[in-house]
Design an enzyme around this catalytic site. Structure first.
Site, short mmCIF file in Angstrom:
data_model
loop_
_atom_site.label_atom_id
_atom_site.label_comp_id
_atom_site.label_asym_id
_atom_site.label_seq_id
_atom_site.Cartn_x
_atom_site.Cartn_y
_atom_site.Cartn_z
N GLY A 7 -2.42 4.51 -4.20
CA GLY A 7 -3.10 3.10 -4.39
C GLY A 7 -2.36 1.81 -3.51
O GLY A 7 -1.56 2.08 -2.72
N GLN A 8 -3.07 0.76 -3.87
CA GLN A 8 -2.73 -0.30 -2.84
C GLN A 8 -2.85 -1.60 -3.94
O GLN A 8 -3.43 -1.35 -5.01
CB GLN A 8 -3.39 -0.62 -1.95
CG GLN A 8 -4.83 -0.74 -1.90
CD GLN A 8 -5.49 -0.75 -0.56
OE1 GLN A 8 -5.17 0.07 0.41
NE2 GLN A 8 -6.58 -1.41 -0.33
N VAL A 9 -2.06 -2.73 -3.56
CA VAL A 9 -1.77 -3.68 -4.65
C VAL A 9 -2.58 -5.06 -3.95
O VAL A 9 -2.22 -4.96 -2.96
CB VAL A 9 -0.59 -3.96 -5.12
CG1 VAL A 9 -0.31 -5.36 -6.01
CG2 VAL A 9 0.29 -2.64 -5.71
N ASP A 33 12.56 4.50 -8.82
CA ASP A 33 12.04 4.18 -7.44
C ASP A 33 12.81 2.66 -7.25
O ASP A 33 11.71 1.96 -6.75
CB ASP A 33 10.57 4.19 -7.44
CG ASP A 33 10.21 4.48 -5.85
OD1 ASP A 33 11.13 4.44 -5.09
OD2 ASP A 33 8.98 4.33 -5.64
N ALA A 39 0.86 -1.13 -0.12
CA ALA A 39 -0.13 0.06 -0.09
C ALA A 39 0.75 1.31 0.19
O ALA A 39 2.06 1.30 0.51
CB ALA A 39 -0.84 -0.12 1.21
N ALA A 40 0.58 2.28 -0.63
CA ALA A 40 1.06 3.47 -0.92
C ALA A 40 0.07 4.45 -0.62
O ALA A 40 -1.08 4.39 -0.58
CB ALA A 40 2.10 3.52 -2.10
N SER A 41 0.56 5.81 -0.95
CA SER A 41 -0.36 6.90 -0.77
C SER A 41 -1.32 7.20 -1.94
O SER A 41 -2.66 7.32 -1.53
CB SER A 41 0.38 8.20 -0.69
OG SER A 41 1.28 8.35 -2.04
#
Length: 181
Positions: free
Chosen positions: A11-13, A160, A7-9
């Site tokens: 979206g999420q996987v 990244d 999860a990140a700012s």
């Protein structure tokens, strides 16, 4: 799967399986994230305007231009089609490297706010608990080549490549993830 793999700012996987049984990962945009980012960017632009008006550094730094570039980059990240294109381009550029895998994009399941990719099985470098010095050096050489070859040969790079975006694959290769930037 209801629990995200990452999860990140923006979206999420999540792990998923296509109707034909193919394992994939699905990156979904967080609800309301566009509205939040646009609100934050308006505040950032106002601050940049104030900085240009009142800061002694305004003669050196074009604050509004810098904020505008940041805004453009953030807006681009909101369109997962761009990330899918980046992944495909990196796949083509690294196709000759047997030690590097880039997940395939499932285009018919990838609208602008959802990204569906082939699921690579492996261990994130951030989750490795014990690696010999020799193995760490071998992985580092593969990763450096995977990042620098496309940069120097084609002017394209993975911006990244932190340990959470790199998988150690069975057989000793690496998988690169997350091509939003």
């Amino acid at each position: 799967e209801p629990e995200p793999l990452a999860a990140a700012s923006i979206g999420q996987v999540h792990a998923a399986v296509l109707p034909d049984g193919v394992p994939v990962v699905v990156k979904v945009q967080r609800p309301g994230v566009r509205r939040t980012i646009e609100s934050d960017l308006r505040i950032l632009m106002d601050l940049a305007q104030l900085a240009e008006r009142y800061s002694s550094l305004a003669d050196v730094y074009p604050f509004r231009e810098i904020a505008g570039q940041l805004a453009a980059a953030l807006r681009a990240e909101l369109d997962f089609i761009g990330e899918a294109r980046n992944a495909e381009r990196m796949r083509r550029l690294l196709a000759g490297n047997p030690w590097v895998r880039i997940p395939r994009v499932v285009w018919d399941r990838t609208p602008s706010r959802v990204l569906t990719l082939e699921r690579l099985e492996g261990t994130k470098l951030s989750e490795l608990t014990k690696v010999s010095t020799q193995e760490a050096r071998r992985i580092a050489r593969i990763l450096v080549a995977a990042v620098l070859e496309p940069l120097f040969l084609d002017g394209f790079f993975h911006a990244d490549p932190h340990p959470g975006n790199v998988l150690l694959l069975p057989g000793g290769g690496i998988g690169l993830l997350d091509f939003g930037v």
